[in-house]
Design a protein around this motif. Structure first.
Motif, PDB file in Angstrom:
ATOM      1  N   GLU A 220      44.776  62.913  51.624  1.00 45.78           N
ATOM      2  CA  GLU A 220      45.901  63.474  50.890  1.00 45.78           C
ATOM      3  C   GLU A 220      45.915  62.997  49.445  1.00 45.78           C
ATOM      4  O   GLU A 220      46.198  63.778  48.524  1.00 45.78           O
ATOM      5  N   ILE A 221      45.619  61.731  49.233  1.00 46.35           N
ATOM      6  CA  ILE A 221      45.618  61.195  47.872  1.00 46.35           C
ATOM      7  C   ILE A 221      44.426  61.739  47.094  1.00 46.35           C
ATOM      8  O   ILE A 221      44.532  62.084  45.906  1.00 46.35           O
ATOM      9  N   ARG A 222      43.284  61.849  47.764  1.00 52.27           N
ATOM     10  CA  ARG A 222      42.106  62.424  47.107  1.00 52.27           C
ATOM     11  C   ARG A 222      42.402  63.838  46.624  1.00 52.27           C
ATOM     12  O   ARG A 222      42.096  64.200  45.485  1.00 52.27           O
ATOM     13  N   ARG A 223      43.010  64.657  47.489  1.00 53.66           N
ATOM     14  CA  ARG A 223      43.317  66.039  47.101  1.00 53.66           C
ATOM     15  C   ARG A 223      44.294  66.078  45.932  1.00 53.66           C
ATOM     16  O   ARG A 223      44.165  66.907  45.025  1.00 53.66           O
ATOM     17  N   ALA A 224      45.283  65.165  45.962  1.00 53.68           N
ATOM     18  CA  ALA A 224      46.271  65.136  44.881  1.00 53.68           C
ATOM     19  C   ALA A 224      45.626  64.818  43.535  1.00 53.68           C
ATOM     20  O   ALA A 224      46.140  65.216  42.483  1.00 53.68           O
ATOM     21  N   ILE A 225      44.512  64.101  43.564  1.00 56.03           N
ATOM     22  CA  ILE A 225      43.785  63.776  42.324  1.00 56.03           C
ATOM     23  C   ILE A 225      42.742  64.845  42.009  1.00 56.03           C
ATOM     24  O   ILE A 225      42.634  65.335  40.878  1.00 56.03           O
ATOM     25  N   GLU A 226      41.963  65.220  43.000  1.00 57.51           N
ATOM     26  CA  GLU A 226      40.805  66.090  42.757  1.00 57.51           C
ATOM     27  C   GLU A 226      41.191  67.491  42.310  1.00 57.51           C
ATOM     28  O   GLU A 226      40.539  68.063  41.419  1.00 57.51           O
ATOM     29  N   GLU A 227      42.232  68.062  42.904  1.00 53.67           N
ATOM     30  CA  GLU A 227      42.565  69.454  42.587  1.00 53.67           C
ATOM     31  C   GLU A 227      43.006  69.635  41.133  1.00 53.67           C
ATOM     32  O   GLU A 227      42.486  70.520  40.429  1.00 53.67           O
ATOM     33  N   PRO A 228      43.949  68.825  40.607  1.00 55.13           N
ATOM     34  CA  PRO A 228      44.323  69.011  39.193  1.00 55.13           C
ATOM     35  C   PRO A 228      43.202  68.660  38.216  1.00 55.13           C
ATOM     36  O   PRO A 228      43.085  69.277  37.151  1.00 55.13           O
ATOM     37  N   TRP A 229      42.391  67.661  38.564  1.00 55.02           N
ATOM     38  CA  TRP A 229      41.302  67.263  37.671  1.00 55.02           C
ATOM     39  C   TRP A 229      40.094  68.203  37.788  1.00 55.02           C
ATOM     40  O   TRP A 229      39.296  68.284  36.850  1.00 55.02           O
ATOM     41  N   GLY A 230      39.953  68.859  38.929  1.00 57.30           N
ATOM     42  CA  GLY A 230      38.744  69.643  39.157  1.00 57.30           C
ATOM     43  C   GLY A 230      37.518  68.759  39.192  1.00 57.30           C
ATOM     44  O   GLY A 230      36.441  69.135  38.713  1.00 57.30           O
ATOM     45  N   ALA A 231      37.672  67.565  39.783  1.00 51.65           N
ATOM     46  CA  ALA A 231      36.610  66.564  39.772  1.00 51.65           C
ATOM     47  C   ALA A 231      36.588  65.822  41.101  1.00 51.65           C
ATOM     48  O   ALA A 231      37.585  65.771  41.829  1.00 51.65           O
ATOM     49  N   ARG A 232      35.450  65.238  41.416  1.00 49.41           N
ATOM     50  CA  ARG A 232      35.296  64.470  42.653  1.00 49.41           C
ATOM     51  C   ARG A 232      35.802  63.038  42.459  1.00 49.41           C
ATOM     52  O   ARG A 232      35.575  62.429  41.414  1.00 49.41           O
ATOM     53  N   VAL A 233      36.478  62.516  43.466  1.00 46.61           N
ATOM     54  CA  VAL A 233      36.932  61.125  43.473  1.00 46.61           C
ATOM     55  C   VAL A 233      35.914  60.271  44.212  1.00 46.61           C
ATOM     56  O   VAL A 233      35.524  60.588  45.339  1.00 46.61           O
ATOM     57  N   ALA A 349      50.160  58.262  51.571  1.00 41.50           N
ATOM     58  CA  ALA A 349      49.420  59.471  51.934  1.00 41.50           C
ATOM     59  C   ALA A 349      50.373  60.614  52.248  1.00 41.50           C
ATOM     60  O   ALA A 349      50.127  61.771  51.873  1.00 41.50           O
ATOM     61  N   ILE A 350      51.479  60.324  52.925  1.00 43.05           N
ATOM     62  CA  ILE A 350      52.450  61.361  53.274  1.00 43.05           C
ATOM     63  C   ILE A 350      53.187  61.839  52.027  1.00 43.05           C
ATOM     64  O   ILE A 350      53.372  63.046  51.817  1.00 43.05           O
ATOM     65  N   VAL A 351      53.593  60.900  51.171  1.00 38.99           N
ATOM     66  CA  VAL A 351      54.282  61.286  49.942  1.00 38.99           C
ATOM     67  C   VAL A 351      53.400  62.195  49.098  1.00 38.99           C
ATOM     68  O   VAL A 351      53.848  63.230  48.583  1.00 38.99           O
ATOM     69  N   ARG A 352      52.130  61.825  48.963  1.00 35.23           N
ATOM     70  CA  ARG A 352      51.222  62.603  48.114  1.00 35.23           C
ATOM     71  C   ARG A 352      50.958  64.000  48.677  1.00 35.23           C
ATOM     72  O   ARG A 352      50.641  64.928  47.931  1.00 35.23           O
ATOM     73  N   GLN A 353      51.075  64.141  49.972  1.00 36.40           N
ATOM     74  CA  GLN A 353      50.864  65.463  50.566  1.00 36.40           C
ATOM     75  C   GLN A 353      52.003  66.419  50.185  1.00 36.40           C
ATOM     76  O   GLN A 353      51.789  67.615  50.009  1.00 36.40           O
TER      77      GLN A 353
END
Length: 432
Positions: A220-233, A349-353
């Protein structure tokens, strides 16, 4: 000839244990010759360290064993004359005052060698330009990463002493392809970019190397970072007392321990929080580590306090043990809420989702001898669709009930009222 990093990763467990044993013997011999005061009891338990059973009989080290008697005194790990050391850092002070940490030139080279595993996993090449989005202060932070990147031949852009908006602008101006920061700060930069109309997906950044706190391996945290950045964590883990010990698995769903440089043990904890037995595969347990290359301050059987799920047979190309989900929590941060074991990383993880960018704070308290959990989350004045709006608050409460079978008290607080940090977040407040 010493095997390469790639050859170490492919070693079977028997060959890997032989390599670890040879390295351990060198560490042990140097400790005995120096009569290291921290290991006097260990020398009596196993003076010759003749086999693995003898190693496993050695007493554990804990954080309090390492603390000096004053703020100025370095960790008791570091007993060589001051002139033997060339690097001085300190811990974050999470267990009292910041603890001074020293490294010899040889030990610092070892730190950089460990970081090369992380850079390999991130596919970092000399052609990359890397933004170091952290404060170049006394904490060890990304200092070793900075030097490892320079050693690899990258163009390294220091971002210390700049505001977040200035760092983003420099990142764009220098056409950075990699950013190094904490997961918390990667999320914060998303908010800053939105405020200034910066399109992160349109930037040159394709990878973010994160460290300093759990989160980089949490989906969930990875997605919250990766999607706006368009980059891999790319996740990484290490400790000031131990070294840079972890790099991401190929599936980005966990961490590998660099077992060529560290001996890792895993123990299930009893109700008093003490190691009771070795963990089986996939079992939540505390990680105990021994480093094999920091001769100026070796840590033998150090209880990290990190809770992990080790998996030895995982089918991945790298044969090092896999920690499913990375570091899933801290032994000393665990709450038991109405019979449910809860770690702050699970809460995040839940908050970030539900609200990927909102700033929040977890507060642990105790009422009638029972742990309680509440959450403060920022809510700009506005509609229910805003982060922290009424609709998302209801969704967040529902997520806690569904995922943890818990009712969690959630309070909306004004936007900008909660503290920010470039380093480890201060989201968990323990008032128990």
């Amino acid at each position: 000839m010493e095997p390469s990093r790639f050859e170490f990763c492919s070693l079977d467990r028997t060959s890997l244990r032989l390599h670890q044993w040879d390295r351990l013997q060198v560490v042990w011999q140097r400790l005995k010759e120096s009569k290291h005061p921290l290991y006097q009891e260990a020398f009596q338990v196993a003076p010759d360290l003749c086999d693995w059973e003898a190693f496993q009989s050695l007493p554990f080290l804990i954080k309090s064993d390492l603390l000096g008697s004053s703020r100025e005194e370095p960790s008791k790990l570091f007993t060589r004359p001051r002139q033997a050391y060339s690097r001085a850092h300190q811990t974050s002070g999470s267990r009292g005052w910041p603890m001074p940490i020293y490294d010899t030139p040889e030990d610092w080279r070892w730190w950089l060698a460990c970081w090369q595993y992380v850079l390999d996993a991130a596919d970092v090449r000399p052609a990359d330009t890397v933004m170091m989005a952290f404060s170049f202060g006394p904490f060890i932070g990304f200092w070793s990463a900075n030097d490892a990147l320079v050693e690899r031949g990258c163009l390294v852009v220091p971002g210390g002493g700049l505001s977040s908006s200035a760092r983003l602008q420099m990142m764009l101006d220098r056409e950075c392809t990699v950013v190094c920061c904490t997961p918390t700060y990667a999320l914060h930069l998303i908010s800053v970019a939105n405020e200034h109309g910066i399109d992160l997906k349109g930037s040159s950044v394709s990878r973010l190397i994160v460290a300093g706190e759990p989160g980089g391996s949490v989906p969930e945290i990875r997605r919250a970072i990766e999607e706006p950045w368009g980059a891999r964590v790319i996740d990484h883990a290490g400790a000031s007392e131990l070294g840079a010990w972890g790099f991401p698995t190929a599936d980005d769903r966990g961490l590998h321990i660099i077992e060529s440089e560290f001996i890792a043990e895993f123990f299930v904890l009893d109700e008093d929080g003490q190691p009771s037995r070795p963990a089986t595969s996939g079992e939540a347990s505390e990680m105990v580590m021994t480093n094999l290359g920091r001769h100026g301050g070796p840590a033998i059987r150090y209880r990290t306090g990190d809770i992990v799920r080790p998996v030895w047979e995982h089918g991945l190309a790298c044969q090092f043990v896999k920690l499913e989900g990375g570091v899933i929590g801290r032994a000393d941060d665990m709450l038991v809420i109405r019979g449910v074991n809860v770690f702050p990383a699970s809460i995040e993880a839940i908050v970030r989702q539900v609200v990927p960018e909102a700033e929040f704070r977890m507060i642990a308290s105790r009422r009638d001898h029972l742990d309680q959990l509440s959450i403060d989350i920022e809510s700009p004045a506005g509609s229910e669709s805003q982060p922290g709006g009424l609709g998302q608050l209801r969704e967040l409460r529902d997520a806690f009930r569904e995922r943890l079978a818990l009712r969690v008290e959630i309070t909306s607080v004004p936007n900008g009222s909660l503290p920010r940090s470039e380093g480890k977040s201060k989201r968990f407040v323990d008032q128990r």
